[in-house]
Design an enzyme around this catalytic site. Structure first.
Site, short mmCIF file in Angstrom:
data_model
loop_
_atom_site.label_atom_id
_atom_site.label_comp_id
_atom_site.label_asym_id
_atom_site.label_seq_id
_atom_site.Cartn_x
_atom_site.Cartn_y
_atom_site.Cartn_z
N ASP A 227 0.80 -1.42 0.01
CA ASP A 227 -0.02 -0.17 -0.11
C ASP A 227 0.80 1.37 0.00
O ASP A 227 1.85 1.32 0.68
CB ASP A 227 -0.91 -0.08 1.26
N HIS A 365 -10.59 -1.25 -6.93
CA HIS A 365 -10.61 0.05 -5.99
C HIS A 365 -9.64 1.12 -6.48
O HIS A 365 -9.87 2.17 -6.36
CB HIS A 365 -9.97 -0.77 -4.67
FE1 N7H Z 1 -7.28 2.48 -0.82
N1 N7H Z 1 -5.69 -1.90 0.55
O1 N7H Z 1 -4.69 -1.87 1.01
O2 N7H Z 1 -6.25 -2.83 0.24
N2 N7H Z 1 -5.69 1.25 -1.65
N3 N7H Z 1 -7.55 1.27 0.69
N4 N7H Z 1 -8.49 4.00 0.10
N5 N7H Z 1 -6.70 3.97 -2.08
C1 N7H Z 1 -5.01 1.56 -2.50
O3 N7H Z 1 -1.50 2.18 -5.11
C2 N7H Z 1 -7.14 0.11 0.69
C3 N7H Z 1 -9.20 3.74 0.92
C4 N7H Z 1 -7.21 5.28 -2.41
O4 N7H Z 1 -3.94 6.98 -7.37
C5 N7H Z 1 -4.21 0.54 -2.74
O5 N7H Z 1 -0.74 2.94 -3.38
C6 N7H Z 1 -7.81 -0.59 2.03
C7 N7H Z 1 -10.29 4.86 1.24
C8 N7H Z 1 -6.64 5.93 -3.44
O6 N7H Z 1 -4.14 4.99 -8.37
C9 N7H Z 1 -4.22 -0.50 -1.79
C10 N7H Z 1 -8.64 0.34 2.60
C11 N7H Z 1 -9.98 5.59 0.32
C12 N7H Z 1 -5.52 5.22 -4.05
C13 N7H Z 1 -5.62 0.10 -1.03
C14 N7H Z 1 -8.22 1.37 1.59
C15 N7H Z 1 -8.79 5.01 -0.31
C16 N7H Z 1 -5.72 3.91 -3.24
C17 N7H Z 1 -2.85 0.18 -3.94
C18 N7H Z 1 -9.61 0.10 3.73
C19 N7H Z 1 -10.42 7.03 0.11
C20 N7H Z 1 -4.55 5.35 -5.09
C21 N7H Z 1 -1.70 0.71 -3.44
C22 N7H Z 1 -9.55 -0.83 4.67
C23 N7H Z 1 -11.74 7.31 0.22
C24 N7H Z 1 -5.20 5.29 -6.40
C25 N7H Z 1 -1.43 1.97 -4.02
C26 N7H Z 1 -4.22 5.48 -7.55
C27 N7H Z 1 -4.80 2.75 -3.29
C28 N7H Z 1 -6.12 -0.61 0.13
C29 N7H Z 1 -9.17 2.54 1.92
C30 N7H Z 1 -8.20 5.74 -1.63
C31 N7H Z 1 -3.81 -1.88 -1.68
C32 N7H Z 1 -7.68 -2.07 2.44
C33 N7H Z 1 -11.23 4.72 2.47
C34 N7H Z 1 -6.84 7.34 -3.81
#
Ligand code: N7H
Length: 510
Positions: A227, A365
């Site tokens: 992440d 996501h």
């Molecule tokens: Fe997410 N995960 O670890 O499974 N997220 N996220 N997120 N997220 C991203 O590319 C995760 C949450 C964004 O620019 C990755 O850095 C989990 C919320 C945004 O292409 C992974 C949870 C919000 C991005 C996860 C969670 C976001 C992103 C890929 C909750 C906003 C970048 C790693 C438990 C409302 C998108 C990476 C881009 C990427 C996970 C929550 C937003 C693995 C588990 C609540 C903007």
């Protein structure tokens, strides 16, 4: 106060001989770190060096010695305690804030080199109720912040309020200390120091201990995915953006900087809004869902087909490799290469971006929260810097065997989600409501994308409403794989304002 005074006396006593007798060895004023307090997974964009950041910030007129360190650093914390407090004596708190706490607050510049890092990095942020309690009445220009997160729940975020931790559902959180280090001992020692300095002017409302996962899972969240790879490059901080990394104005994250279009009180410059969320992750249930609904690529094993489904729900493999570049097989070498692991935008020569889900589902996501070339012109308004950390223990054998998360509160695990932005309604709240929870986003596609399979809800505030994200099966994008339960459960949170160091000195402290 007394504690700080004694320390001061001891320090000045230690200095005396050096002033009187020039030939004795100079006193060691402060132990220097020999190892970083931050983690540094290969897949994540490297922080700029102190020299690079000094050059970039000078060009952009950004003062990195005045901006609290957590805002621009991203998801690189090893141990981080979120200590939510109530102010019971405002005058005493303000006095001690200036004299004792301010010298402990860690600006961005200090985190960029090991030998300038403190033992424990300390940041502080205040809720609107906290500002009210301190008698700071200026309107910061963000209604989400001033209304508080609880107000957002039903209408905007779609949380089921009964799942909220009672501290977040109450009215007593005035602020939060963020204490980050490489050991829990350091964090706990600094917490004691902070509490001593504040002399009972605050009480603890709630705290959440975050911790990077152990061993080769460091940098991965609890579902197992690396992440923090795709955080944006901020002009004035990052000198050389990586291929594919979005370069954004500092005013999207820092009030009063280039790109912030809202009128703010002058003292709020270089502060940022912090959206905090305690997001529980039901890991055994998520794993079972992947096994039960594994895809059927004949060239992959059953385990690999389960992994493939997870990767398509996320938009990246657990390694961090983007499915847009590695659609059917994981590529750990690509994953660990920051020159390549973010260099994609969902468009491919010979493929129509409005119909093609062979590379990445519309609903993934990653794609829901940043559609990249899926919007024209590419969106530069709705972005956050993610700076969270996992919390809670690893899955136990009993949980794995039963495919069920324990109800024991000490075994709860998830993401202590932190997002920084200069406007919550355009940042975190926008991403959650307008993109993740909206089945029709991104529009103009051949089939409705569906809500985000990781964080999306239907916005009703009712748990476990079936979700039908599109395109999860690359061989048959029209096949709907229904998700009957939530794998991420919001346990609530709050919105805070993280002021600059000079604002703490001139506006918050007495
Ligand atoms: Fe997410 N995960 O670890 O499974 N997220 N996220 N997120 N997220 C991203 O590319 C995760 C949450 C964004 O620019 C990755 O850095 C989990 C919320 C945004 O292409 C992974 C949870 C919000 C991005 C996860 C969670 C976001 C992103 C890929 C909750 C906003 C970048 C790693 C438990 C409302 C998108 C990476 C881009 C990427 C996970 C929550 C937003 C693995 C588990 C609540 C903007």
């Amino acid at each position: 106060m007394k504690f700080a005074f004694v320390l001061l006396l001891a320090a000045s006593a230690a200095l005396q001989p050096a002033f009187c007798t020039p030939h004795v060895l100079p006193p060691v004023l402060k132990p220097r770190r020999t190892n970083s307090l931050l983690i540094d997974p290969a897949a994540l964009p490297a922080l700029p060096s102190a020299q690079q950041a000094a050059t970039a910030s000078a060009d952009a007129g950004l003062n990195l010695t005045d901006i609290q360190g957590d805002i621009l650093i991203g998801m690189k914390k090893n141990k981080e305690l979120f200590f939510f407090f109530n102010i019971v004596n405002s005058t005493l708190f303000r006095t001690q804030l200036g004299s004792g706490i301010l010298p402990l607050i860690t600006p961005t510049s200090q985190l960029l080199a090991v030998d300038t890092q403190p033992t424990t990095a300390v940041n502080i942020a205040f809720s609107q109720r906290g500002l009210d309690t301190l008698g700071i009445t200026d309107d910061l220009g963000d209604t989400s912040f001033s209304n508080g997160q609880l107000d957002n729940v039903a209408s905007i975020l779609g949380d089921e309020t009964s799942n909220w931790e009672s501290a977040f559902a109450g009215t007593s959180i005035h602020g939060v200390f963020l204490l980050a280090s490489d050991t829990l001992d350091n964090v706990n020692a600094t917490l004691l120091q902070v509490q001593n300095i504040l002399e009972g002017s605050i009480t603890e409302v709630y705290s959440l201990q975050g911790e990077a996962r152990p061993g080769d899972q460091q940098g991965h969240e609890h579902f197992g995915f690396m992440d923090g790879i795709s955080n944006p490059a901020v002009t004035g901080f990052a000198l050389s953006p990586l291929p594919g990394q979005q370069v954004l104005d500092p005013g999207l994250f820092l009030l009063g900087e280039t790109g912030d279009t809202v009128t703010r009180p002058a003292w709020a410059k270089d502060g940022s809004f912090l959206a905090f969320r305690q997001l529980q992750q039901r890991v055994p249930e998520f794993n079972k869902f992947l096994v039960d609904n594994a895809l059927s690529n004949p060239n992959l094993t059953a385990d690999q087909n389960a992994e493939l489904l997870g990767a398509r729900m996320m938009g990246r493999w657990k390694s961090g490799a983007p499915v847009d570049l590695a659609p059917t097989v994981d590529d750990p070498v690509l994953a660990a290469d920051p020159q390549r692991n973010n260099n994609f935008n969902y468009s491919h020569p010979g493929f129509d971006i409005t119909t093609d889900q062979t590379h990445c589902p519309f609903s993934a996501h990653l794609r829901k929260t940043n559609p990249r070339a899926g919007l024209t012109p590419e969106n530069t308004a709705n972005h956050i810097i993610r700076a969270g950390i996992p919390y809670g223990p690893e899955v136990t054998d009993a949980e794995s065997a039963s495919n069920t998360s324990s109800t024991d509160p000490s075994l709860e695990r998830g993401l202590a989600f932190v997002a920084y932005q200069s406007d919550i309604s355009n940042g975190f709240a926008f991403l959650q409501q307008i993109w993740a929870n909206n089945a029709k986003f991104p529009g103009g596609k051949a089939s409705e994308p569906g809500v985000d399979p990781i964080i999306g809800t239907d916005g009703s505030g009712i748990a476990d409403v079936a979700r039908t994200p599109s395109g999860l099966d690359p061989d048959d994008p029209t096949r709907i794989i229904t998700i009957e339960q939530d794998f991420v459960v919001s346990r609530g949170g709050e919105y805070f304002f993280s002021p600059s160091l000079s604002a703490i000195q001139n506006t918050f402290a007495l």
